[in-house]
Each structure stands twice: as C-alpha cells, then as structure tokens.
Design an enzyme around this catalytic site. Structure first.
Site, short mmCIF file in Angstrom:
data_model
loop_
_atom_site.label_atom_id
_atom_site.label_comp_id
_atom_site.label_asym_id
_atom_site.label_seq_id
_atom_site.Cartn_x
_atom_site.Cartn_y
_atom_site.Cartn_z
N GLN A 49 0.82 -1.21 0.00
CA GLN A 49 0.00 0.00 0.00
C GLN A 49 0.86 1.26 0.00
OE1 GLN A 49 -0.08 -2.43 2.28
NE2 GLN A 49 -0.22 -1.65 4.38
N GLN A 101 24.66 -13.02 7.03
CA GLN A 101 23.64 -12.90 5.98
C GLN A 101 22.50 -13.89 6.19
OE1 GLN A 101 23.84 -10.17 3.79
NE2 GLN A 101 25.33 -9.95 5.45
N HIS A 155 19.32 -12.84 8.10
CA HIS A 155 18.39 -11.90 7.50
C HIS A 155 17.05 -12.53 7.17
CE1 HIS A 155 20.26 -8.03 6.86
NE2 HIS A 155 21.38 -8.58 6.41
N GLU A 157 25.59 -10.84 -4.41
CA GLU A 157 25.35 -9.50 -3.87
C GLU A 157 26.59 -9.03 -3.11
OE1 GLU A 157 22.11 -7.35 -0.86
OE2 GLU A 157 22.44 -9.52 -0.78
N HIS A 158 27.05 -9.84 -2.16
CA HIS A 158 28.27 -9.54 -1.39
C HIS A 158 29.31 -10.62 -1.68
CE1 HIS A 158 24.80 -8.18 1.16
NE2 HIS A 158 25.52 -7.07 1.20
N ASP A 182 27.83 -2.76 5.23
CA ASP A 182 26.41 -2.58 5.54
C ASP A 182 26.14 -1.26 6.24
OD1 ASP A 182 25.16 -4.73 4.45
OD2 ASP A 182 24.97 -5.87 6.32
N GLU A 231 15.02 4.45 -44.70
CA GLU A 231 14.05 3.87 -43.78
C GLU A 231 12.60 4.14 -44.19
OE1 GLU A 231 15.07 5.20 -39.84
OE2 GLU A 231 16.74 3.79 -39.71
N HIS A 289 10.73 12.93 -42.82
CA HIS A 289 12.01 13.20 -42.16
C HIS A 289 12.98 13.85 -43.15
CE1 HIS A 289 10.55 10.66 -38.94
NE2 HIS A 289 11.70 10.76 -38.26
#
Length: 424
Positions: free
Chosen positions: A183, A251, A254, A319-320, A353, A407, A412
């Site tokens: 939301q 990690q 988490h 990621e790490h 971090d 083209e 153009h």
C-alpha cells in the site's frame, strides 16, 4: 553445511525467491484499492496488515523531536559519522553536464538533471533499519533531489522507531509517512489526498513490497527488484574459519531464503568452517532463521584450484563477495560479477552494511551480471543536447535525408531538405 566438490556438473546454489500467483494477485488488489480510495485505503490496509490504527499518516514534528529522547548520544554520533562516510563516498560519483563544439559550429552535449521527487521505503514494524535510510537518502541528496518522501510500516503502537525518526531528521527529511507494505508503494506511485506521487521509488522490503514495485514500474521508476540477501566468501587455507562462519551467518540471519556460500580451494578449511557454522548457530538469537537459510541455501564448494573457484564466484554473481585469500588484490581483476567486493581478512561484510561509505543496496539473484549498487546516477536523468549550425546542416543534410529515405520516412528527409532550400 553441505560440502560439495566443485565439478563442471555441479549446479551452484542461488536463492531465486519469486512471488506466488496468490501474492501477485493480493498486491494487485492492494494497489487498486489505494488508487481508488486513497488515504482511507491506506488506513484500512495498515490496520489489516500491521495491526494498528493510524489516523494521521504524516509523522508530526513532535514525534520526531520526542524520538531524540530515546536515542543515546553514542548512537547518534555513530549515525552521524556513518552519514558523513556515505556522503563522502557518493560525492565522488557526481556526473556533470558537458558540451563539445566542432569546427563547423555544431554543439553537442549532455544535460544531467536530478529527479524532482523520490520515495524511500524503509522496512519497519518489528525491526528498525536506520542504515537503510542513510543508504537510500544520501545519494539522492548528493544528486540534488529536492523532494524526498519516506514511508515505513508503523509499530504496534502506531509510531515509528525512534532510531528511524532520528536518522531521518539528521538527513533533513521531514516528509515521513507511517505506512508500509504494498500500500505504501502504491501511494508513492499514484498519490493520495495526503501523499504526492514521486518519480522513483527506492528501498528494500518484503516480497509484497518487491512485487508492488514490480507492478508500478512504468508509472514510476524503481531501483531494483531485490531478492533475499546473499554472501559468497572466496577463501584459501589462510582464512580464519571462525571469521568465515560468522560472516556467512551474518547474511543467513536476514531471511530463511538468504544465501550463504563458501568457495574454497582447501578441503580442511571447508570442514573447519562447516563445524564453526554449527557451533555459532547455537548461540545466535535468530538461530531459527539462520539455520533455515543455511540448510536451504547454504553450501561449501571445494574447487581444485583458484581459477575454478573464481569461475564459480563469477557464475554466482553474488550481492556480497568477500575475498579472504593470501593476496586478495591479485584476485580482484578476475572478478567480473559482484555487487560489493570486500578484500582481506578485516573487511567483514557488515563494514559495508553500516559504515564504510559504499552503498549497501546491491543487486541480488545473480543480477550483478548486469546491475550496479544504488548510486548517485540512479537519482538523475540525462538529456542529449544537439545544436547544428547552418554550415553543419549544409555539409551533412543530404546524407541525413538519404538515411531517412533508406528507412522509408519521406517527411524526415523533407524536414532537412526544406532548410537546404530544396522542395519536393
């Protein structure tokens, strides 16, 4: 942790969490509700999903001022020093507008413009993440974004964490809303009676937040679809097993879907780390979460040589990435895919971090193959600048018109030729 001999036939473990069809439909319904009913929908959804009633969505000045009474001077000093480190690092990423002039009078260039408005999602509810505020807000401010709106799920008493409010105040953020989940993303994307829409939404969240960002992309920009946290440690026989195990668990705690992987050239080190993980898990406050992550997405790969280990790391594109070998800087040129690279025995992942300065919003799920950490450039856009002189158009106009006709775009071609005094 399971020890696996690394061969060409081994499929490397990676957490690839994706929303279920039911979760996607739930998010879609929430977004529609917010689009149609605005603030009232936000209040109803906050009560349903966060279990608290929030009548005033915007955090008051009194709430922010009161938060300072709950944060120690020591904690405040650390927040400020981390802020300064992060700002110093990101200030080096600023790109300037530029122009170049050619002999025929042509002027070409690029105009760099900060975004007008950015929304920052900060996870909350049961936990507080002031580091998330620093990492998302500071680069936006360095880029020159004028309006930054922050959203975060309220606690059971309808307030936000004191640490979150103090960190936001230390950055000068005053537009803070007590809403979270899908939301909140919908409110930032489409706007409500209280919340104005933004140009880009950044910040991590749960699967519902990730799916909401995915669904509003195109209406507004987003930073990335972040998956569960990941760490890969590349180690040899010189690494301390106790340290490596602690880093893997940093990690794993988490999320049950977090990925913690060791790639090593030393079987003895692999066995020692595996034993240490079991030992350290016993005293970990978040043992249940970390143990689920280790069992589901943890692995120790033993490679025949360093090159095979490096190849595995690049395939994982973590990621790490920690490189804990005798000569880590010698390995760095061979690393092609990683969100953040930590070199040496003392560069534990939490250093990045919280405090060092580089951003901890990083690509996950192997997207480090083509993505970068959140940075100042993510909060700017670029406009091309083209100014042709009469001489330049006379010199190149016929070629431009010919290209247009190649083209099949006659209008153009004529747009150029009319300036050359040629009519068709």
């Amino acid at each position: 942790m399971k020890i696996i001999r690394l061969t060409k036939d081994v499929t490397l473990k990676r957490s690839l969490a994706a929303g279920t069809k039911q979760q996607q439909e739930t998010v879609k319904a929430i977004i529609e509700q917010v689009k149609n009913n605005g603030d009232e929908a936000l209040r109803q959804l906050t009560e349903r999903y966060d279990g608290t009633e929030v009548r005033q969505l915007l955090v008051s000045e009194e709430e922010t001022a009161a938060a300072y009474q709950s944060v120690s001077k020591e904690a405040l000093a650390i927040i400020r020093e981390a802020r300064d480190n992060i700002r110093d690092f990101h200030s080096r990423q600023v790109q300037q507008s530029w122009l170049t002039t050619k002999a025929d009078g042509t002027i070409l260039g690029q105009k760099v413009t900060p975004l007008d408005a950015v929304g920052v999602y900060v996870p909350g509810g049961r936990a507080a993440y002031p580091s998330s505020i620093l990492m998302n807000v500071v680069p936006a401010q360095v880029a020159g974004v004028e309006r930054i709106a922050m959203v975060s799920p309220p606690q059971k008493d309808g307030t936000l964490s004191a640490a979150v409010l103090v960190t936001a105040r230390e950055l000068g953020i005053t537009e803070i809303y007590k809403i979270g989940g899908a939301q909140a993303i919908a409110a930032l994307a489409f706007g409500t009676e209280t919340i104005r829409a933004v140009d880009k939404i950044v910040g991590p969240g749960n699967i519902y937040v990730a799916l909401a960002k995915q669904q509003v992309y195109g209406i507004t920009a987003i930073d990335m679809i972040a998956g569960p946290s990941e760490i890969v440690v590349l180690a040899d026989e010189t690494a301390n097993p106790e340290h490596i195990a602690a880093d893997l668990l940093s990690q794993a705690e988490h999320d049950p879907l977090a990925s913690a992987v060791l790639v090593t050239t030393c079987e003895k080190a692999a066995e020692a780390v595996a034993a240490e993980v079991v030992k350290q898990l016993e005293s970990l406050p978040k043992k249940t979460i970390a143990e689920a992550a280790i069992n589901g997405y943890g692995a120790i790969y033993v490679a025949d040589d360093l090159q095979a280990a490096i190849d595995a790391v690049n395939e994982l594109a973590p990621e790490h990435l920690e490189i804990v070998v005798s000569s880590p800087w010698d390995i760095l040129p061979s690393i092609r895919h990683a969100g953040a690279i930590f070199l040496g025995a003392y560069s534990s992942e939490p250093v990045g971090d919280y405090f060092a300065g580089p951003n901890h919003v990083l690509p996950t799920n192997g997207t480090a193959r083509f993505s970068s950490p959140l940075n100042v450039e993510d909060f700017t856009k670029k406009s091309s600048i083209i100014s042709y002189s009469k001489a330049a158009l006379e010199a190149h106009g016929e070629k431009i018109a010919a290209f247009a006709r190649l083209e099949g775009l006659e209008a153009h071609a004529r747009a150029v030729e009319k300036r050359l005094g040629r009519n068709r």
